[in-house]
Scaffold this motif. Sequence first.
Motif, short mmCIF file in Angstrom:
data_model
loop_
_atom_site.label_atom_id
_atom_site.label_comp_id
_atom_site.label_asym_id
_atom_site.label_seq_id
_atom_site.Cartn_x
_atom_site.Cartn_y
_atom_site.Cartn_z
N GLU A 1 0.86 -1.18 0.22
CA GLU A 1 -0.03 -0.28 -0.14
C GLU A 1 0.84 1.32 -0.17
O GLU A 1 0.58 2.17 -0.63
CB GLU A 1 -1.05 0.00 1.13
CG GLU A 1 -1.99 1.22 1.21
CD GLU A 1 -3.01 0.92 2.24
OE1 GLU A 1 -4.12 0.91 2.13
OE2 GLU A 1 -2.59 1.18 3.54
N SER A 2 2.09 1.31 0.55
CA SER A 2 2.80 2.23 0.71
C SER A 2 3.50 2.69 -0.70
O SER A 2 3.37 3.80 -1.12
CB SER A 2 4.00 2.08 1.68
OG SER A 2 4.94 3.03 1.69
N VAL A 3 3.68 1.50 -1.28
CA VAL A 3 4.29 1.73 -2.84
C VAL A 3 3.20 2.26 -3.61
O VAL A 3 3.57 3.34 -4.57
CB VAL A 3 4.78 0.17 -3.44
CG1 VAL A 3 5.23 0.54 -4.76
CG2 VAL A 3 5.86 -0.15 -2.61
N LEU A 4 1.97 1.73 -3.59
CA LEU A 4 0.99 2.50 -4.21
C LEU A 4 0.64 3.81 -4.12
O LEU A 4 0.54 4.70 -5.00
CB LEU A 4 -0.44 1.73 -3.85
CG LEU A 4 -1.93 2.12 -4.53
CD1 LEU A 4 -1.95 2.03 -5.82
CD2 LEU A 4 -2.83 1.54 -3.65
N ARG A 5 0.73 4.10 -2.74
CA ARG A 5 0.61 5.44 -2.49
C ARG A 5 1.79 6.49 -3.00
O ARG A 5 1.60 7.65 -3.55
CB ARG A 5 0.54 6.02 -1.12
CG ARG A 5 -0.75 5.51 -0.41
CD ARG A 5 -0.95 5.62 1.08
NE ARG A 5 -2.31 5.05 1.54
CZ ARG A 5 -2.63 5.04 2.69
NH1 ARG A 5 -1.65 5.04 3.75
NH2 ARG A 5 -3.72 4.53 3.31
N SER A 6 2.97 5.99 -3.10
CA SER A 6 4.07 6.83 -3.67
C SER A 6 3.97 6.82 -5.27
O SER A 6 4.34 7.82 -5.67
CB SER A 6 5.41 5.92 -3.32
OG SER A 6 5.73 4.92 -4.18
#
Length: 278
Positions: free
Chosen positions: A260-265
Motif C-alpha cells: 500500500e505504501s508503494v501504491l501511494r508513492s
Amino acid sequence: MTSELPIGILDSGFGGLSVARAVRARFPGERILFAADCAYAPYGDRDESYIMERLERIIGYLTDRNVKAIVFACNTATAVGVKTFRERLSIPIIGIEPAVFPAVRHTRQGVVGVLATTTTIRSRKYAEVRERALEWAAVSRPMKVEVLDMPCPGLMECVERGDFGSEKLEALLEKYVDPLARAGADEIVLGCTHYPFLANAISRHAKGAHLIDPAPAVAEQLGRRLADLDLLAPASPDRPADAGAALDEFRATGADPGRESVLRSLWGKDARLLPLSA
C-alpha cells in the motif's frame, strides 16, 4: 451494460498504474478498478502457461465485477494472452505493446533501443511488431534503422518495492541502459509499464535519448472503443468532471501495508489497497 460501469485495468504489479494514470488524465469521469497480481509477479520471466493461469483468475475477477472494458496494462500479459481473451469476451479488450513503430519513425541516428521483459522480447507478438516497423523503415527512412532489444530482469521488481534510486537500481541501469546509449540509441522504448516510473533514472544513463511511453496511446484507443459502443461516462452539469477519481479502486494479491505504501508513492497519498482473491 451501462456507461457507469468501471474500467478494469490489470497488471502483474503496480507498473500498470502508469497506464491507469494516462486513463485517469484523459477520462477524469471514468471509474477505474485496478487489479495487480503482486503476489505472483513478475510475469516477465515466467512461462506462458503460468501467465495464462494467472490471467484466467484476474480476468475472472474483473468480469465478475462487471467491468465495461479490460485494459491489459502489461506488455507481457498482452503478448501472451490478449488474443485469447479478445476471442472469448464480448467487452473491449485493450492491449499494450512496445512502441517500436514511433521510435523507428522518429529516430535521427537510426538506432532504437527497446527495454522490456524477457518474455515480451521472446514473444511472437513482439517479433511481428518489430518486423513490421523495420520493414516500414527500410522503404520509408533515408538511413538504415536498427532495433536493439534489451531484456531487463530485475528492473520491474525495483518499482514493486518502491526503489527509485538505490545502488542496486543503478547497477541494473548500467547493465541495461548504458549499452544502448553507447550504441547511439536516440529513441528508447519503455516496453514494460513499470519503466515509466524509472524514467528520470533511465534518462540519466541515456542523456539526450527520447523515452517513449505508450500509455497515452493506450488511453486514446480505450476511448475510441468505448465511444464506438456509447460506453463513455456521460458528462452532465450535475456530475463533477472528476467524478470517477473518488470511486477508483485498487486491489492486489498479497496486499499488505508495504505494498500500500508503494501504491501511494506511485498514485497518491490517499490511495487505499484492498485484497484481491484470485
